[in-house]
Structures are given as C-alpha cells and as structure tokens.
Design a protein around this motif. Structure first.
Motif: not given
Length: 330
Positions: A28-29, A189-190, A194-197
């Motif tokens: 992510v990112g 933050y976003d 997303q990583i956690v989800v």
C-alpha cells in the motif's frame, strides 16, 4: 527505426504500469519508492533501503522478485555470518568408484538474479565486503578461481537506522556501489488504515509475473542506448563536482560543511537513472528534471559532512537541497 523506438517506449511504459499494478496488490502506497526501485532495476544498479522496522522493506523486495521471472535469494545478515556463507566454498568430494578426492565448489546464495541482503549492517565489514566484487564485476573469486554470476544481478539491501548496538557501518567503498539509497517513511493515515484492513482480511491478493528475464535484459540494454543531451550530462557533472569542497563549482555551504563529496560514479548513475526515468515516463530522451528527480537517492550516501555540520544538525540532504538550488542548469 522510429517505429521501433515508439514500440520500445510503449513496451517500457506498459511494463511499468503492470509492475506497479501487481505490486499494489501487496504493498500500500510507497509509490515514489517503487518508482525508484524500477529506475535502479532497469539501470542495472543496486539499492540500499533504509527504514525503521515494520515498513514492509523486506515484503516490497520479495514482491518485486515474485513479479519478475528471476531467481531470488534472501540472505539474513547476522554477526556470525561468514563470507563463504554468501559466495560459497570448496568442499572435498570423494569419487566412489576410484576413491580419488577432489575439490568441488558449492555455490552460495549470491548465485541468483535478485539478492535481498536483509539487515546488511548486522554483519562485520569482512563479510559485507564479500558483496563488493559481485556487485561490481558480476563474479566471485574462490581460491583463485572466478565464478561468474548470471545477469541480471540486482542487490537490494535493507538497513535499520535506529538500532546501532551490534551493527557495523557499511564501508564507504561498498556504499558507493549502491546506485540509490532509498529511505522509507511511515505511511499516511489512510494508507495505514488500508494496510490494516487488507492484511487482516481472510485472503491476500497474490501478484502475477509480468516480465521474463530476457525482457529485463533487453530493457537494460535499451536504457543504455538512449541518448543523453550534452546539456543534461553537463548539469549532472556540475552537480556532482559541486558537492566536493575543493571543486571549482563548490557552493559556500559545501565548502563549510562537507568533508568528502561524491565521486564520478555518482555522475554515471545520475545519467543512467535519468535515462531510465525518462523511458518509464514514455520520453525518448532525459531532461535536467529527470536528473534532479533522482539527485537525493544518488547523492545522499555519497556526501560526507564534517564535524561542523554535525554540530549544527546539517545533513547530506541539506547539502543536496543547496546544490539543487544553486548549481546552474546552463
């Protein structure tokens, strides 16, 4: 020739798009880091990745290796790791029929296309230097015999900047072998949400292979065939020479706060990287903007500040910012 150039440009741009898309299934990112990794890969350079634990440095490298059809090897650097654990060693082997004994070379994990040197600063300089010949010459020497590595050969080393106990600074000669030093920062933050989800979901997406080994070799050749305009080469050379406190282009900040500037290899990598960056963006020739865009990863580990700079909290990145602001483009 023009049609062939257009086709090659389209292939490079399409390959980049596919690789970024596949990496995005896992990472992510980190878009800028991924872009710089691809620049180094297509330039044939090596990369040192610096970041605190838990920022997916190792996962990023493993994901890139899974997308490319390359032999991958991970070496976990530890204080007791020996050079022979990396490059291989001779062992005595006995012929069962004749009873005669002879030496047989057993290749180490360095005999791969993509090497992940995990926590490279955890092992002593003697072992770190085992990578030197391989990174520069694409071969290793054991007991006077040369063993050549199969191209492409790409070393991605990771390093933790906050834990210094039990670590060993990389020798300057080895640092200079790395085309880029990339620094991974915390996600936004976003991105962290997303990583956690995604990582706590029942299924995690698996990336697919995008490029074959021969295609990567062709892309590396194509990068070197790209012409670099004289004014772009002149700027890259001036930028590097300006980082040397006794150089003719040195700024006041460099003269006051730099102990050692970047060497000629920095100029080479600036142009190679600018060529690759231009191709990845569908441009047939690099510009000064391409050189400026990779100045930080190329120069940050090659500029050594003096004691006065350390006392005032001035880093190599502050020096690079000064160079980009004051070195003339013409």
């Amino acid at each position: 020739m023009k049609k062939e150039l257009v086709n090659n440009l389209e292939f490079v741009a399409l390959s980049r798009e596919k690789i970024v898309s596949e990496i995005g299934k896992v990472i992510v990112g980190q878009h800028e880091i991924i872009d710089q990794l691809l620049i180094a890969l297509f330039s044939g350079g090596h990369v040192l990745i610096v970041g605190v634990p838990g920022l997916a440095k190792t996962l990023l490298v493993k994901t890139l290796a899974s997308i490319l059809d390359l032999k991958f090897s991970r070496i976990q650097f530890t204080p007791d790791l020996m050079p022979s654990d990396i490059i291989g060693t001779d062992i005595i082997e006995e012929d069962l029929e004749t009873g005669r004994k002879h030496f047989k070379f057993v290749a180490g994990p360095i005999f791969a296309n993509m090497i992940l040197a995990d926590e490279i600063n955890r092992t002593p300089p003697k072992t770190q230097s085992a990578l030197l010949e391989a990174m520069q010459e694409l071969k290793v020497t054991v007991n006077g015999r040369d063993y050549f590595l199969e191209p492409p050969f790409f070393v991605l080393a990771t390093q933790n900047p906050i834990e210094q106990e039990g670590t060993y600074l990389l020798p300057e000669a080895q640092l200079d072998r790395f085309m880029f030093e990339l620094r991974i920062d915390y996600p936004s933050y976003d991105e962290e949400k997303q990583i956690v989800v995604e990582t706590t979901a029942p299924e995690v997406s698996q990336p697919e292979k995008v490029l074959e080994r021969n295609e990567i070799l062709e892309l590396q050749k194509f990068v070197r065939m790209v012409p670099a305009p004289d004014h772009v080469v002149d700027y890259a050379v001036r930028l590097v020479r300006a980082s040397r406190p006794k150089g003719e282009f040195a700024t006041k900040m460099v003269k006051d706060f730099v102990e050692w500037g970047a060497g000629p290899r920095a100029s080479q990598f600036l142009i190679l990287g600018a060529k690759a960056r231009a191709l990845l963006r569908g441009k047939p020739v690099p510009t000064i903007e391409d050189v400026k865009a990779i100045a930080y990863p190329v120069l940050r580990h090659r500029i050594i500040v003096n004691f006065a700079a350390e006392a005032e909290g001035i880093t190599s990145e502050d020096i690079i910012a000064d160079l980009l602001e004051n070195v003339s483009e013409s």
